[in-house]
Design a protein around this motif. Structure first.
Motif, PDB file in Angstrom:
ATOM      1  N   GLU A   5       0.843  -1.197   0.000  1.00  0.00           N
ATOM      2  CA  GLU A   5       0.000   0.000   0.000  1.00  0.00           C
ATOM      3  C   GLU A   5       0.875   1.243   0.000  1.00  0.00           C
ATOM      4  OE1 GLU A   5      -3.714   1.837   2.597  1.00  0.00           O
ATOM      5  OE2 GLU A   5      -3.206  -0.300   2.673  1.00  0.00           O
ATOM      6  N   ALA A   6       0.488   2.225  -0.819  1.00  0.00           N
ATOM      7  CA  ALA A   6       1.245   3.468  -0.925  1.00  0.00           C
ATOM      8  C   ALA A   6       0.491   4.579  -0.212  1.00  0.00           C
ATOM      9  CB  ALA A   6       1.465   3.823  -2.389  1.00  0.00           C
ATOM     10  N   ASP A   7       1.125   5.724  -0.111  1.00  0.00           N
ATOM     11  CA  ASP A   7       0.457   6.877   0.470  1.00  0.00           C
ATOM     12  C   ASP A   7      -0.704   7.311  -0.426  1.00  0.00           C
ATOM     13  OD1 ASP A   7       2.238   6.958   2.578  1.00  0.00           O
ATOM     14  OD2 ASP A   7       3.613   8.322   1.531  1.00  0.00           O
ATOM     15  N   PRO A   8      -1.839   7.718   0.163  1.00  0.00           N
ATOM     16  CA  PRO A   8      -2.957   8.214  -0.660  1.00  0.00           C
ATOM     17  C   PRO A   8      -2.518   9.383  -1.538  1.00  0.00           C
ATOM     18  CG  PRO A   8      -3.632   7.892   1.616  1.00  0.00           C
ATOM     19  CD  PRO A   8      -2.145   7.746   1.599  1.00  0.00           C
ATOM     20  N   ILE A   9      -3.085   9.455  -2.748  1.00  0.00           N
ATOM     21  CA  ILE A   9      -2.736  10.518  -3.691  1.00  0.00           C
ATOM     22  C   ILE A   9      -3.888  11.511  -3.755  1.00  0.00           C
ATOM     23  CG2 ILE A   9      -2.198  11.045  -6.102  1.00  0.00           C
ATOM     24  CD1 ILE A   9      -0.961   8.313  -6.361  1.00  0.00           C
ATOM     25  N   PRO A  11      -8.621  11.877  -0.992  1.00  0.00           N
ATOM     26  CA  PRO A  11      -7.509  11.379  -1.810  1.00  0.00           C
ATOM     27  C   PRO A  11      -7.752   9.935  -2.236  1.00  0.00           C
ATOM     28  CG  PRO A  11      -6.899  11.387   0.507  1.00  0.00           C
ATOM     29  CD  PRO A  11      -8.253  12.045   0.422  1.00  0.00           C
ATOM     30  N   GLY A  46      -4.692   4.256  -0.569  1.00  0.00           N
ATOM     31  CA  GLY A  46      -3.337   3.770  -0.780  1.00  0.00           C
ATOM     32  C   GLY A  46      -3.247   2.508  -1.608  1.00  0.00           C
ATOM     33  N   LYS A  47      -4.237   1.582  -1.493  1.00  0.00           N
ATOM     34  CA  LYS A  47      -4.160   0.343  -2.267  1.00  0.00           C
ATOM     35  C   LYS A  47      -4.284   0.605  -3.756  1.00  0.00           C
ATOM     36  CE  LYS A  47      -5.834  -2.637   1.449  1.00  0.00           C
ATOM     37  NZ  LYS A  47      -6.918  -3.551   1.921  1.00  0.00           N
ATOM     38  N   SER A  77      -3.496   3.729  -5.009  1.00  0.00           N
ATOM     39  CA  SER A  77      -2.362   4.606  -5.293  1.00  0.00           C
ATOM     40  C   SER A  77      -1.118   3.825  -5.662  1.00  0.00           C
ATOM     41  CB  SER A  77      -2.064   5.492  -4.077  1.00  0.00           C
ATOM     42  OG  SER A  77      -3.143   6.357  -3.801  1.00  0.00           O
ATOM     43  N   ALA A  78      -1.002   2.604  -5.120  1.00  0.00           N
ATOM     44  CA  ALA A  78       0.183   1.801  -5.384  1.00  0.00           C
ATOM     45  C   ALA A  78       0.320   1.450  -6.870  1.00  0.00           C
ATOM     46  CB  ALA A  78       0.140   0.524  -4.549  1.00  0.00           C
TER      47      ALA A  78
END
Length: 361
Positions: free
Chosen positions: A36-40, A48, A51-52, A54-55
């Motif tokens: 998972e990445a940081d929310p965009i 935003p 995260g899932k 955003s990845a």
């Protein structure tokens, strides 16, 4: 004896194992998890992108996430994501200005998402809304599928994508045009295309409601898969220009409310003018009837202000059709009424103007 005991025990163990039914298949490798990445953040949405999702979205320097929406597109019970992304580069002579945009679909897969279809054509670039420079007007997922809305100077468009065999496909297109109306009857024309059935409808939309003006089953292209759909300009040409039969229009300059009914002072009806030009100049063209009903013909005649013709004439790429009647008034007195007929031969167009009070040539 010892051998016999071992044999019997093995047999009992086999029988006991069989009582549980078929043996479970060996478990395959677990699906690879995407960290998972940081929310965009999205420019046109407060929340935003999670995260899932955003990845899977790769943004270069200058790229920007404009908007996103979520819903079940393919009917598998899992949430899918649709992203509207603006890229920083990619100038193209076919586009007026701005930055390229793409429509990206992420399909739900367990706890995350996988990359789905993507189109870099089907949505307008930034700056292509005319006097309203931002053409994008939002998107959503509902029971009809994915709906993407665009708008410009006195026009609106709506594209509907539904899940078909093979993927997400453009199945419906709607266009509202208020550029040339200025009428007390209608504030815009609504054209709707169903690419699954070929059905086309044109309605007048006004403060008092909607009125059916024309309905027909046309030879429409598509439906296109999202990744194969043409850009918006080619789509409009294929549907708005090439697919609709040549329907008569209205040309009042300047427009007055009293101009809206000129039938009482006509010397020649539009059908008489069209038939005369065909018989005297282009007899090789065959008749193609417009699919009016009594209701739609009366409604369309009220809209344009004169009795609409029954047909047009064609032969392959050659067409002869009634364009409009131009009525002009000054201080309440009729100055003139002019019929305009168009002849098309491939890329060549000829407009034939005939004054109503004059003898037909």
């Amino acid at each position: 004896m010892k051998t016999l005991v071992i044999t019997v025990c093995c047999a009992l163990l086999c029988l006991l194992a069989g009582c549980g039914g078929e043996a479970a298949p060996a478990a395959g490798p677990a699906p690879e998890s995407v960290p998972e990445a940081d929310p965009i953040p999205a420019r046109m949405r407060e929340e935003p992108l999670p995260g899932k999702a955003s990845a899977l979205l790769k943004l270069a320097e200058g790229d920007e996430l404009l908007d996103w929406c979520a819903g079940d597109l393919n009917g598998d019970g899992l949430e899918d994501m649709v992203l509207m992304v603006e890229r920083s580069g990619g100038e193209d002579a076919e586009h007026w200005s701005g930055k390229p945009r793409e429509l990206m679909v992420l399909l739900g897969a367990g706890e995350g998402y996988t990359q789905g279809p993507l189109s870099r054509k089907v949505v307008r670039w930034s700056g292509e809304g005319g006097m309203n420079p931002e053409p994008y007007n939002g998107m959503s997922v509902d029971e009809n599928g994915l709906i993407v809305r665009e708008w410009g100077t006195r026009w609106d468009e709506e594209m509907t994508f539904t899940w078909q065999e093979g993927g997400l496909a453009l199945t419906r297109f709607a266009h509202w045009n208020g550029e040339w109306l200025g009428s007390d009857l209608y504030t815009s024309l609504e054209d709707r295309f169903d690419l699954l059935t070929g059905e086309f409808t044109r309605r007048g939309v006004g403060e008092s409601g909607e009125c059916l003006l024309f309905q027909a089953v046309l030879d429409l292209p598509g439906p296109w898969l999202l990744e194969d759909a043409p850009d918006t300009w080619a789509l409009e040409e294929a549907l708005m220009l090439d697919a609709i039969p040549p329907l008569p229009g209205r040309q009042h300059a300047p427009y007055r409310e009293e101009d809206h009914n000129v039938t009482g002072s006509l010397c020649h009806t539009p059908q008489e003018v069209l038939d005369h030009i065909r018989e005297t100049r282009y007899p090789e063209l065959g008749r193609a009837d417009l699919s009016w009903t009594d209701e739609t013909r009366a409604s369309y005649s009220a809209f344009v202000g004169y009795p609409v013709p029954d047909c047009y004439y064609e032969d392959g790429e050659k067409k002869l059709y009634y364009v409009w009647m131009d009525s002009r008034r000054s201080d309440g007195d009729v100055l003139f009424l002019t019929h305009t007929v168009c002849r098309v031969d491939g890329d060549e167009m000829e407009f034939i103007d005939i004054r109503d009070e004059a003898e037909l040539p």
